[in-house]
Design a protein around this motif. Structure first.
Motif, PDB file in Angstrom:
ATOM      1  N   UNK A 153       0.850  -1.196   0.000  1.00 57.30           N
ATOM      2  CA  UNK A 153       0.000   0.000   0.000  1.00 57.30           C
ATOM      3  C   UNK A 153       0.886   1.246   0.000  1.00 57.30           C
ATOM      4  N   UNK A 154       0.497   2.290  -0.729  1.00 52.66           N
ATOM      5  CA  UNK A 154       1.325   3.502  -0.795  1.00 52.66           C
ATOM      6  C   UNK A 154       1.676   4.103   0.562  1.00 52.66           C
ATOM      7  N   UNK A 155       0.825   3.932   1.561  1.00 54.42           N
ATOM      8  CA  UNK A 155       1.090   4.511   2.882  1.00 54.42           C
ATOM      9  C   UNK A 155       1.695   3.498   3.856  1.00 54.42           C
ATOM     10  N   UNK A 156       2.251   2.430   3.348  1.00 54.07           N
ATOM     11  CA  UNK A 156       2.862   1.379   4.161  1.00 54.07           C
ATOM     12  C   UNK A 156       4.152   1.868   4.821  1.00 54.07           C
ATOM     13  N   UNK A 157       4.631   1.120   5.815  1.00 55.09           N
ATOM     14  CA  UNK A 157       5.922   1.432   6.434  1.00 55.09           C
ATOM     15  C   UNK A 157       7.084   0.903   5.587  1.00 55.09           C
ATOM     16  N   UNK A 158       6.780   0.265   4.483  1.00 52.66           N
ATOM     17  CA  UNK A 158       7.803  -0.234   3.570  1.00 52.66           C
ATOM     18  C   UNK A 158       8.077   0.876   2.554  1.00 52.66           C
ATOM     19  N   UNK A 159       9.311   1.394   2.484  1.00 45.87           N
ATOM     20  CA  UNK A 159       9.603   2.496   1.575  1.00 45.87           C
ATOM     21  C   UNK A 159       9.758   2.020   0.122  1.00 45.87           C
ATOM     22  N   UNK A 160       8.682   1.503  -0.421  1.00 45.04           N
ATOM     23  CA  UNK A 160       8.621   0.946  -1.767  1.00 45.04           C
ATOM     24  C   UNK A 160       9.115   1.932  -2.818  1.00 45.04           C
ATOM     25  N   UNK A 161       8.933   3.210  -2.538  1.00 46.04           N
ATOM     26  CA  UNK A 161       9.283   4.245  -3.519  1.00 46.04           C
ATOM     27  C   UNK A 161      10.783   4.368  -3.743  1.00 46.04           C
ATOM     28  N   UNK A 162      11.596   3.776  -2.879  1.00 50.27           N
ATOM     29  CA  UNK A 162      13.054   3.862  -3.006  1.00 50.27           C
ATOM     30  C   UNK A 162      13.636   2.784  -3.913  1.00 50.27           C
ATOM     31  N   UNK A 163      12.794   2.000  -4.545  1.00 48.29           N
ATOM     32  CA  UNK A 163      13.270   0.946  -5.449  1.00 48.29           C
ATOM     33  C   UNK A 163      12.911   1.351  -6.886  1.00 48.29           C
ATOM     34  N   UNK A 164      13.947   1.393  -7.730  1.00 49.99           N
ATOM     35  CA  UNK A 164      13.791   1.828  -9.117  1.00 49.99           C
ATOM     36  C   UNK A 164      14.437   0.797 -10.038  1.00 49.99           C
ATOM     37  N   UNK A 165      14.323   1.018 -11.335  1.00 53.05           N
ATOM     38  CA  UNK A 165      14.918   0.047 -12.251  1.00 53.05           C
ATOM     39  C   UNK A 165      16.406   0.321 -12.471  1.00 53.05           C
ATOM     40  N   UNK A 169       0.406   6.066  -8.837  1.00 54.71           N
ATOM     41  CA  UNK A 169       1.481   6.023  -7.841  1.00 54.71           C
ATOM     42  C   UNK A 169       2.858   6.230  -8.458  1.00 54.71           C
ATOM     43  N   UNK A 170       2.977   6.187  -9.805  1.00 56.58           N
ATOM     44  CA  UNK A 170       4.254   6.533 -10.436  1.00 56.58           C
ATOM     45  C   UNK A 170       4.600   7.981 -10.087  1.00 56.58           C
ATOM     46  N   UNK A 171       3.608   8.864 -10.176  1.00 55.63           N
ATOM     47  CA  UNK A 171       3.821  10.266  -9.830  1.00 55.63           C
ATOM     48  C   UNK A 171       4.082  10.410  -8.336  1.00 55.63           C
ATOM     49  N   UNK A 172       3.399   9.629  -7.534  1.00 58.46           N
ATOM     50  CA  UNK A 172       3.627   9.642  -6.094  1.00 58.46           C
ATOM     51  C   UNK A 172       5.057   9.219  -5.791  1.00 58.46           C
ATOM     52  N   UNK A 173       5.532   8.192  -6.478  1.00 58.83           N
ATOM     53  CA  UNK A 173       6.888   7.711  -6.245  1.00 58.83           C
ATOM     54  C   UNK A 173       7.897   8.828  -6.520  1.00 58.83           C
ATOM     55  N   UNK A 174       7.750   9.488  -7.627  1.00 58.84           N
ATOM     56  CA  UNK A 174       8.680  10.583  -7.952  1.00 58.84           C
ATOM     57  C   UNK A 174       8.613  11.691  -6.906  1.00 58.84           C
ATOM     58  N   UNK A 175       7.417  12.067  -6.503  1.00 61.16           N
ATOM     59  CA  UNK A 175       7.302  13.153  -5.525  1.00 61.16           C
ATOM     60  C   UNK A 175       7.884  12.761  -4.169  1.00 61.16           C
ATOM     61  N   UNK A 176       7.714  11.510  -3.772  1.00 63.40           N
ATOM     62  CA  UNK A 176       8.306  11.047  -2.504  1.00 63.40           C
ATOM     63  C   UNK A 176       9.824  11.067  -2.582  1.00 63.40           C
ATOM     64  N   UNK A 177      10.374  10.645  -3.701  1.00 65.21           N
ATOM     65  CA  UNK A 177      11.826  10.662  -3.869  1.00 65.21           C
ATOM     66  C   UNK A 177      12.358  12.096  -3.888  1.00 65.21           C
ATOM     67  N   UNK A 178      11.679  12.973  -4.589  1.00 65.64           N
ATOM     68  CA  UNK A 178      12.104  14.372  -4.621  1.00 65.64           C
ATOM     69  C   UNK A 178      12.026  15.003  -3.233  1.00 65.64           C
TER      70      UNK A 178
END
Length: 105
Positions: free
Chosen positions: A46-58, A72-81
């Motif tokens: 889930x996007x609000x999980x305690x797992x920082x899924x957004x830190x994994x990229x190709x 959530x692609x846009x969410x991932x970028x915004x979280x990383x930024x």
């Protein structure tokens, strides 16, 4: 699933402001060659999980975009930024600058 829990344990170790690749996470989880499995595991988070899924990229330094992520692609970028990670105009992240060493903090 035990494999997913192992993947999640690795991803939880990625520090703020750093990224890892799907293949790197697979290697660290003793699942070499199973980068796609890492992707499947993170897709279930889930996007609000305690797992920082957004830190994994190709491996190209890009967000692996998918229409099935419902934005959530846009969410991932915004979280990383928000963590200070900068993207090139082409939408890439410098793995030389931001790649996690794989060592726990």
């Amino acid at each position: 699933m035990a494999a997913y829990e192992t993947i999640y344990a690795i991803v939880r170790q990625i520090p703020v402001g750093q990224v890892a690749t799907y293949g790197q996470v697979a290697d660290l989880a003793n699942m070499s060659g199973r980068a796609r499995l890492v992707g499947y595991a993170l897709f279930r988070v889930a996007p609000n999980s305690d797992i920082p899924w957004h830190r994994v990229i190709n491996a190209k330094g890009e967000i692996s975009e998918s229409p099935e992520r419902y934005g959530s692609d846009y969410l991932q970028r915004s979280l990383l930024e928000a963590e200070g990670i900068q993207f090139t105009p082409q939408g890439k992240i410098s793995l030389r600058d931001y790649r996690w060493s794989g060592q726990s903090a």
